[in-house]
Write a protein that holds these residues in place. Structure first.
Motif, short mmCIF file in Angstrom:
data_model
loop_
_atom_site.label_atom_id
_atom_site.label_comp_id
_atom_site.label_asym_id
_atom_site.label_seq_id
_atom_site.Cartn_x
_atom_site.Cartn_y
_atom_site.Cartn_z
N VAL A 1 9.20 -6.19 4.72
CA VAL A 1 8.51 -4.92 4.51
C VAL A 1 8.05 -4.85 3.05
O VAL A 1 8.86 -5.00 2.14
N GLN A 2 6.77 -4.63 2.84
CA GLN A 2 6.22 -4.52 1.49
C GLN A 2 5.66 -3.13 1.26
O GLN A 2 5.43 -2.37 2.22
N THR A 3 5.46 -2.77 0.01
CA THR A 3 4.91 -1.46 -0.31
C THR A 3 3.40 -1.46 -0.10
O THR A 3 2.72 -2.47 -0.30
N GLY A 4 2.88 -0.30 0.28
CA GLY A 4 1.45 -0.15 0.51
C GLY A 4 1.06 1.32 0.49
O GLY A 4 1.85 2.18 0.07
N SER A 5 -0.11 1.61 0.97
CA SER A 5 -0.60 2.99 0.97
C SER A 5 -0.27 3.73 2.26
O SER A 5 -0.32 4.96 2.30
N ARG A 6 0.09 2.98 3.33
CA ARG A 6 0.42 3.61 4.61
C ARG A 6 1.17 2.62 5.48
O ARG A 6 1.26 1.44 5.17
N PHE A 7 1.70 3.13 6.60
CA PHE A 7 2.41 2.27 7.53
C PHE A 7 1.41 1.37 8.25
O PHE A 7 0.38 1.83 8.76
N SER A 8 1.73 0.07 8.27
CA SER A 8 0.84 -0.88 8.93
C SER A 8 1.64 -2.10 9.33
O SER A 8 2.51 -2.57 8.58
N ARG A 9 1.33 -2.63 10.51
CA ARG A 9 1.94 -3.88 10.95
C ARG A 9 1.00 -5.02 10.59
O ARG A 9 -0.09 -5.16 11.16
N LEU A 10 1.40 -5.84 9.64
CA LEU A 10 0.54 -6.90 9.13
C LEU A 10 0.66 -8.19 9.93
O LEU A 10 -0.28 -8.98 9.99
N ALA A 11 1.83 -8.41 10.53
CA ALA A 11 2.12 -9.60 11.33
C ALA A 11 3.28 -9.24 12.24
O ALA A 11 3.88 -8.17 12.10
#
Length: 215
Positions: free
Chosen positions: A7-17
């Motif tokens: 889990v990395q920090t970002g601007s919103r919840f998103s499933r990247l892989a």
């Protein structure tokens, strides 16, 4: 050989892989979304490594922005995560381990540099297990610039066989917080270090103790 969710920090919840996500560390709802996504896949989370306050650089920067960044990714993130874990907990007998890894927190050696805003998280790590008995917490303070060695150290601490709650690594040595008797009663009495018309700050004691000490 165990499955790992990153889990990395970002601007919103998103499933990247399939096993990689991004969340906004300042949004409590994103932590709920993350854990709900794991529950939907029948993934049981039993061990967590929190690395968002581990600075890989050897340079310590100061300033308001740095303070806000440390608080958002440190104690606030930890608080949101624990609350989210408590909401999905199904079995009171199921224990979990939370390893909170950072640096520039503990003054182990005389030349250690400290980031005061990071020290706030120590209180959270120590009090969380007292309120949530199913969650074992351990704080690990690592030295910057020893990435390969630190990775092995984190895995050793995650195994939980060492059992210490407050650990630091410096120059290949493992340090553990311990207490010993100060022996104040055996020391000679010294004159009080107060000056007439001096300015002194008394913290705490809102129930009346502060007033009595001031007198």
């Amino acid at each position: 050989d165990q499955r790992c969710i990153c889990v990395q920090t970002g601007s919103r919840f998103s499933r990247l892989a399939p096993d990689q996500y991004s969340i906004d560390p300042t949004n409590p709802a994103d932590y709920d979304r993350l854990l709900a996504a794991q529950a939907k896949q029948a993934i049981e989370i039993d061990r967590i490594i929190h690395l968002w306050t581990l600075d890989p650089n050897e340079r310590v920067e100061a300033g308001l922005q740095t303070m806000e960044h440390a608080l958002e990714r440190g104690p606030f993130s930890l608080l949101y995560l624990v609350h989210a874990l408590d909401r999905i907990k199904r079995d009171a007998d199921t224990s979990r381990t939370l390893l909170f890894v950072s640096n520039y927190v503990q003054p182990v050696l005389p030349d250690d540099r400290i980031v005061p805003e990071k020290s706030v998280q120590l209180g959270f790590v120590k009090t969380i297990p007292q309120e949530y008995s199913w969650l074992r917490c351990c704080h690990v303070d690592l030295a910057a610039g020893e990435n390969d060695e630190n990775a092995a150290r984190v895995l050793d601490e995650l195994a939980g066989t060492l059992g210490d709650e407050d650990v630091a690594y410096r120059h290949g040595q493992r340090w553990v917080l311990r207490f010993e008797e100060a022996g104040i009663g055996r020391e000679e009495k010294q004159p009080l270090p107060f000056k007439q018309k001096g300015l002194y700050l008394l913290s705490g004691g809102l129930g009346g103790i502060g007033t009595e000490i001031a007198k």
